[in-house]
Design an enzyme around this catalytic site. Structure first.
Site, PDB file in Angstrom:
ATOM      1  N   ASP A  38       0.828  -1.215   0.000  1.00 45.37           N
ATOM      2  CA  ASP A  38       0.000   0.000   0.000  1.00 45.37           C
ATOM      3  C   ASP A  38       0.860   1.261   0.000  1.00 45.37           C
ATOM      4  O   ASP A  38       0.533   2.251  -0.643  1.00 45.37           O
ATOM      5  CB  ASP A  38      -0.932   0.013   1.225  1.00 45.37           C
ATOM      6  CG  ASP A  38      -2.086  -0.973   1.045  1.00 45.37           C
ATOM      7  OD1 ASP A  38      -2.302  -1.411  -0.099  1.00 45.37           O
ATOM      8  OD2 ASP A  38      -2.749  -1.309   2.041  1.00 45.37           O
ATOM      9  N   SER A  83     -13.150  -0.414  -7.830  1.00 43.00           N
ATOM     10  CA  SER A  83     -12.614  -0.618  -6.478  1.00 43.00           C
ATOM     11  C   SER A  83     -13.161   0.479  -5.564  1.00 43.00           C
ATOM     12  O   SER A  83     -13.965   1.298  -5.989  1.00 43.00           O
ATOM     13  CB  SER A  83     -11.100  -0.620  -6.501  1.00 43.00           C
ATOM     14  OG  SER A  83     -10.650   0.588  -7.035  1.00 43.00           O
ATOM     15  N   GLU A 117     -21.000  -2.783   5.803  1.00 42.63           N
ATOM     16  CA  GLU A 117     -20.814  -4.210   5.522  1.00 42.63           C
ATOM     17  C   GLU A 117     -19.360  -4.630   5.768  1.00 42.63           C
ATOM     18  O   GLU A 117     -18.467  -4.151   5.079  1.00 42.63           O
ATOM     19  CB  GLU A 117     -21.189  -4.481   4.046  1.00 42.63           C
ATOM     20  CG  GLU A 117     -22.577  -3.967   3.698  1.00 42.63           C
ATOM     21  CD  GLU A 117     -22.855  -3.908   2.185  1.00 42.63           C
ATOM     22  OE1 GLU A 117     -22.085  -4.497   1.397  1.00 42.63           O
ATOM     23  OE2 GLU A 117     -23.856  -3.261   1.808  1.00 42.63           O
ATOM     24  N   LYS A 119     -15.942  -5.986   5.436  1.00 42.64           N
ATOM     25  CA  LYS A 119     -15.322  -6.254   4.138  1.00 42.64           C
ATOM     26  C   LYS A 119     -14.543  -7.560   4.212  1.00 42.64           C
ATOM     27  O   LYS A 119     -13.475  -7.623   4.823  1.00 42.64           O
ATOM     28  CB  LYS A 119     -14.395  -5.081   3.795  1.00 42.64           C
ATOM     29  CG  LYS A 119     -13.732  -5.168   2.459  1.00 42.64           C
ATOM     30  CD  LYS A 119     -13.052  -3.839   2.156  1.00 42.64           C
ATOM     31  CE  LYS A 119     -12.338  -3.857   0.839  1.00 42.64           C
ATOM     32  NZ  LYS A 119     -11.237  -4.820   0.771  1.00 42.64           N
ATOM     33  N   ARG A 140     -12.600 -10.823 -11.135  1.00 46.14           N
ATOM     34  CA  ARG A 140     -12.589  -9.399 -11.388  1.00 46.14           C
ATOM     35  C   ARG A 140     -11.609  -8.993 -12.484  1.00 46.14           C
ATOM     36  O   ARG A 140     -11.848  -8.074 -13.258  1.00 46.14           O
ATOM     37  CB  ARG A 140     -12.221  -8.702 -10.092  1.00 46.14           C
ATOM     38  CG  ARG A 140     -12.145  -7.235 -10.223  1.00 46.14           C
ATOM     39  CD  ARG A 140     -11.850  -6.716  -8.862  1.00 46.14           C
ATOM     40  NE  ARG A 140     -11.735  -5.294  -8.832  1.00 46.14           N
ATOM     41  CZ  ARG A 140     -10.918  -4.675  -8.027  1.00 46.14           C
ATOM     42  NH1 ARG A 140     -10.142  -5.384  -7.234  1.00 46.14           N
ATOM     43  NH2 ARG A 140     -10.875  -3.389  -8.017  1.00 46.14           N
ATOM     44  N   CYS A 403      12.889 -24.915  35.388  1.00 45.03           N
ATOM     45  CA  CYS A 403      12.990 -24.950  33.932  1.00 45.03           C
ATOM     46  C   CYS A 403      12.065 -26.046  33.379  1.00 45.03           C
ATOM     47  O   CYS A 403      12.166 -27.196  33.808  1.00 45.03           O
ATOM     48  CB  CYS A 403      14.439 -25.230  33.525  1.00 45.03           C
ATOM     49  SG  CYS A 403      14.599 -25.575  31.763  1.00 45.03           S
ATOM     50  N   CYS A 427      17.374 -20.557  33.140  1.00 44.12           N
ATOM     51  CA  CYS A 427      17.580 -21.909  33.651  1.00 44.12           C
ATOM     52  C   CYS A 427      19.007 -21.950  34.194  1.00 44.12           C
ATOM     53  O   CYS A 427      19.937 -21.450  33.562  1.00 44.12           O
ATOM     54  CB  CYS A 427      17.414 -22.892  32.489  1.00 44.12           C
ATOM     55  SG  CYS A 427      18.067 -24.522  32.818  1.00 44.12           S
ATOM     56  N   CYS A 434      20.830 -29.305  29.923  1.00 42.39           N
ATOM     57  CA  CYS A 434      19.404 -29.033  29.701  1.00 42.39           C
ATOM     58  C   CYS A 434      19.106 -29.295  28.223  1.00 42.39           C
ATOM     59  O   CYS A 434      19.739 -28.725  27.337  1.00 42.39           O
ATOM     60  CB  CYS A 434      19.079 -27.587  30.061  1.00 42.39           C
ATOM     61  SG  CYS A 434      17.414 -27.081  29.620  1.00 42.39           S
TER      62      CYS A 434
HETATM   63  S1  IVH Z   1     -18.908  -3.182  -3.134  1.00 44.38           S
HETATM   64  C1  IVH Z   1     -17.970  -0.255  -6.410  1.00 44.38           C
HETATM   65  N1  IVH Z   1     -19.209  -4.470  -0.916  1.00 44.38           N
HETATM   66  O1  IVH Z   1     -13.762  -4.781  -1.739  1.00 44.38           O
HETATM   67  C2  IVH Z   1     -18.314  -1.152  -5.321  1.00 44.38           C
HETATM   68  N2  IVH Z   1     -17.130  -4.660  -2.034  1.00 44.38           N
HETATM   69  O2  IVH Z   1     -12.019  -2.437  -3.039  1.00 44.38           O
HETATM   70  C3  IVH Z   1     -17.274  -2.151  -5.008  1.00 44.38           C
HETATM   71  N3  IVH Z   1     -15.523  -6.136  -0.913  1.00 44.38           N
HETATM   72  O3  IVH Z   1     -13.352  -5.572  -5.097  1.00 44.38           O
HETATM   73  C4  IVH Z   1     -17.758  -3.388  -4.437  1.00 44.38           C
HETATM   74  N4  IVH Z   1     -16.828  -6.700   0.755  1.00 44.38           N
HETATM   75  O4  IVH Z   1     -13.638  -7.460  -3.487  1.00 44.38           O
HETATM   76  C5  IVH Z   1     -18.373  -4.184  -1.920  1.00 44.38           C
HETATM   77  N5  IVH Z   1     -19.658  -5.586   1.069  1.00 44.38           N
HETATM   78  C6  IVH Z   1     -18.808  -5.300   0.071  1.00 44.38           C
HETATM   79  C7  IVH Z   1     -17.521  -5.840  -0.010  1.00 44.38           C
HETATM   80  C8  IVH Z   1     -16.704  -5.478  -1.072  1.00 44.38           C
HETATM   81  C9  IVH Z   1     -15.640  -6.867   0.209  1.00 44.38           C
HETATM   82  C10 IVH Z   1     -14.306  -6.072  -1.755  1.00 44.38           C
HETATM   83  C11 IVH Z   1     -14.525  -6.396  -3.207  1.00 44.38           C
HETATM   84  C12 IVH Z   1     -14.064  -5.196  -3.965  1.00 44.38           C
HETATM   85  C13 IVH Z   1     -13.210  -4.485  -2.967  1.00 44.38           C
HETATM   86  C14 IVH Z   1     -13.248  -3.007  -3.171  1.00 44.38           C
END
Ligand code: IVH
Length: 676
Positions: A38, A83, A117, A119, A140, A403, A427, A434
């Site tokens: 990252d 993404s 949600e 992830k 993907r 020990c 020890c 040992c």
């Molecule tokens: S929504 C444009 N919902 O996160 C919306 N993604 O970086 C994108 N992911 O490639 C997807 N849980 O692999 C969405 N509840 C969730 C998710 C989720 C995991 C992952 C997914 C996506 C990445 C986004």
């Protein structure tokens, strides 16, 4: 920096990222942890925003994922798979909401509702259903084109093959995450670094029968192309998914306001270690589809959603047990066995507790919920205990006074220099008596900077110990190879390799010999000093008879602590036996008193790449014995660059630029008439 330099730096980073992507996506074998990955991505994006002339088709601002592998047919997604932008703290979330408000031209009066949600950290897939039948499933890929992995996806029980519900759209792409549960991952842990790679690897098997063997799961969370979907909110869609027969995340919630998002975030982060699947953050989506539509997209990601990531260097887990490890010098190190947790892409199941004092200070107990930190290459450790979650019946951890390996008393020594008791408990047995200490001593004996016996790894030491083949270091040189050849996992070739490695190390310089003995407080540097002072093995061994230990005080760098330690080493009968036996079996080269006017006087050297039949330490000694010195940078001060196998190209180029003499190992050894 000049434009040229900036471009060079940028291109190097892009090249590195492309290489890492290949390892990650094609070979399912990540070379660095998520954090490093990252950071590299962020560096590139930062450079691009500062210098508008930087551009590359391989930049993360252009590509979404990674191009599909050649094993599968490529198919375009009907709607791209995008993404999400990342948020790391409350400030990022406030900013996210503020931008939304601005875009919608709203004051803060509009209270936005989010679908929050967790992830799942897996592999996303897009499933096309026509008239209720599962037709095609794509990975993907790069977001525009995915791989046709339909056959493999069909092996997953969570993916319905046919949906009969009347309100299921006649044509729709259902999207979600393929993953593997943590307890199923355990069986695959020696093949993959983490559950995500395991899922990705199984999903990309050419043979779907192989995929079927792995218990993959699917959780649905969104859609791509759709025809006939009559729904207005994400939360409603998630409910429908369940009705249609898909699994959804049981921890999904609808939440209003950033503060409540933060509350939910920390609740889930604390639960993370006890979930049976890996999550790496929480996705927040504006719940209302009308608002989503108005907000739309920026290049690669929607304006209406963000991923709130968990820290890449810490996580919460539970201590299942506390084990005591015994080191070469008898130090007792407590180690927490924790419920495995994925921290920044690496599954952590052990965390060091350092020493007894640390356990007392933090009152760490078996059963505790703890915060674990894993930063860089440092061993993961326990940062703090969550006392609120402690079981009322839990008891303080009592550090063993004996020990666990040999039953000897354990003590905390008094340190005469700091005038304090040591934090470490040890020890009191005398080394080889040992079992655990003896094994560690043998591992040290064969290690790189000591005897450097190739292929004699830690597992072999443990195995040979258990089989009574090596109980003391000298046995390494009298091994019965016909016995080893019959052992599981050994054959003629591997035995002959081992024999070759051992035989080639039967001659050793005095300093490495002293270091290999593993005398406490005598590291390689001190061993060098003693070796230069005593010059021969004979003089070293005769310390036992002459008892002239105090003469060593004349060595600059050797003090009372080291001398006392050498004294007690020589007072032990087993140690004397080790010394005497080794004396008969191997040749210890005398130290050469260092000349100031040696062959390499005033010359500087640098090494790059692996040398043949010689460790770095040995090469360094050779140079120093001949009055040369080693430097660590290519600069005008460098006289010779010695290159071994797989050298760093950058160093060679830099040396060429500065017209520095470049030598192969053979050429270098020829300088003083040596052959390798
Ligand atoms: S929504 C444009 N919902 O996160 C919306 N993604 O970086 C994108 N992911 O490639 C997807 N849980 O692999 C969405 N509840 C969730 C998710 C989720 C995991 C992952 C997914 C996506 C990445 C986004």
């Amino acid at each position: 920096m000049t434009r040229k330099k900036i471009e060079k730096e940028y291109n190097e980073k892009i090249k590195k990222l492309t290489k890492l992507n290949r390892f990650y996506f094609e070979k399912n074998n990540p070379k660095v942890d998520d954090r490093e990955y990252d950071t590299l991505k962020k560096d590139i994006l930062n450079l691009e925003s500062r210098y508008s002339y930087l551009r590359s088709k391989n930049s993360p601002s252009v590509i979404v994922g990674y191009k599909p592998s050649k094993n599968f047919r490529k198919v375009s997604h009907r709607v791209p798979m995008l993404s999400l932008a990342n948020a790391f703290d409350q400030d990022d979330l406030n900013n996210f909401e503020k931008k939304i408000m601005n875009y919608l031209n709203q004051t803060n009066r509009l209270e936005v509702e989010y679908s929050a949600e967790p992830k799942i950290d897996g592999i996303s897939a897009s499933l096309s259903y026509k008239n209720g039948n599962f037709i095609t499933g794509l990975s993907r890929g790069d977001g525009k084109e995915g791989e046709d992995i339909t056959e493999n996806l069909k092996t997953i029980n969570d993916i319905p093959q046919k949906i009969l519900s009347r309100d299921f759209p006649s044509d729709i792409d259902i999207r979600g995450e393929i993953f593997i549960q943590n307890n199923d991952f355990k069986k695959l842990a020696d093949k993959f670094a983490n559950p995500r790679n395991a899922a990705s690897g199984s999903l990309r098997q050419k043979n779907s029968l192989e995929t079927k063997k792995i218990p993959l799961k699917f959780i649905a969370y969104t859609f791509g192309y759709e025809k006939g979907l009559k729904i207005t909110k994400q939360s409603e869609f998630l409910k429908k998914l369940k009705e249609w027969g898909f699994k959804t995340n049981p921890l999904n919630k609808t939440i209003k306001g950033i503060e409540n998002l933060m509350k939910n975030y920390s609740e889930i982060e604390n639960k993370r270690g006890s979930l049976d699947f890996d999550i790496d953050g929480i996705v927040y989506k504006i719940n209302d589809f009308k608002l989503q539509k108005r907000l739309g997209y920026i290049t690669n990601s929607p304006r209406w959603a963000i991923a709130h990531k968990f820290s890449a260097n810490n996580g919460v887990s539970k201590i299942e047990n506390i084990e005591i490890q015994i080191g070469r010098t008898g130090a007792l190190t407590p180690v927490a066995k924790i419920k495995p947790i994925n921290i920044g892409g690496v599954v952590v199941s052990n965390a060091t507790l350092h020493n007894e004092e640390e356990i007392i200070r933090k009152d760490i107990r078996i059963g505790d919920t703890v915060l674990i930190e894993r930063a860089g290459d440092v061993i993961p450790h326990v940062v703090s205990v969550d006392l609120k979650l402690r079981n009322k019946e839990s008891k303080k951890f009592i550090f063993p006074s004996e020990c666990p390996s040999c039953g000897s008393k354990t003590i905390k020594e008094y340190n005469f220099i700091t005038k304090k008791e040591d934090a470490v408990r040890r020890c009191t047995s005398e080394g080889f008596e040992c079992e655990k200490i003896a094994i560690e001593k043998i591992k040290h004996f064969v290690s790189k900077e000591a005897f450097n016996i190739d292929g004699f790894g830690k597992k072999i030491v443990e195995n040979f110990w258990r089989l009574n083949l090596v109980k003391l270091p000298q046995s390494i040189f009298t091994l019965d190879y016909s016995v080893i050849e019959k052992l599981d996992g050994w054959g003629k070739q591997s035995v002959s390799n081992l024999k070759y490695s051992i035989d080639s190390k039967k001659t050793i310089p005095l300093e490495r010999f002293i270091f290999a003995l593993g005398i406490r407080h005598i590291g390689l540097e001190n061993a060098k000093l003693i070796s230069k002072h005593l010059l021969s093995k004979k003089n070293f061994i005769s310390l036992a008879e002459t008892q002239k230990f105090n003469d060593l005080i004349n060595i600059d760098g050797i003090g009372e602590t080291q001398i006392n330690s050498i004294k007690s080493f020589f007072a032990n009968k087993t140690n004397l036996k080790v010394l005497n036996d080794l004396s008969r079996l191997i040749k210890v080269k005398d130290a050469i008193s260092v000349k100031n006017n040696g062959l390499f006087s005033n010359k500087t050297f640098m090494l790059t790449g692996k040398l043949e039949g010689m460790s770095r330490a040995e090469a360094k000694s050779l140079i120093e014995e001949n009055s040369g010195s080693i430097i660590s940078n290519v600069s005008k001060k460098l006289d010779y660059l010695i290159i071994g196998e797989k050298p760093t190209k950058r160093k060679i180029e830099a040396a060429k630029d500065l017209k520095i003499k470049i030598l192969s190992q053979v050429e270098w050894l020829k300088m003083f008439n040596k052959t390798s």
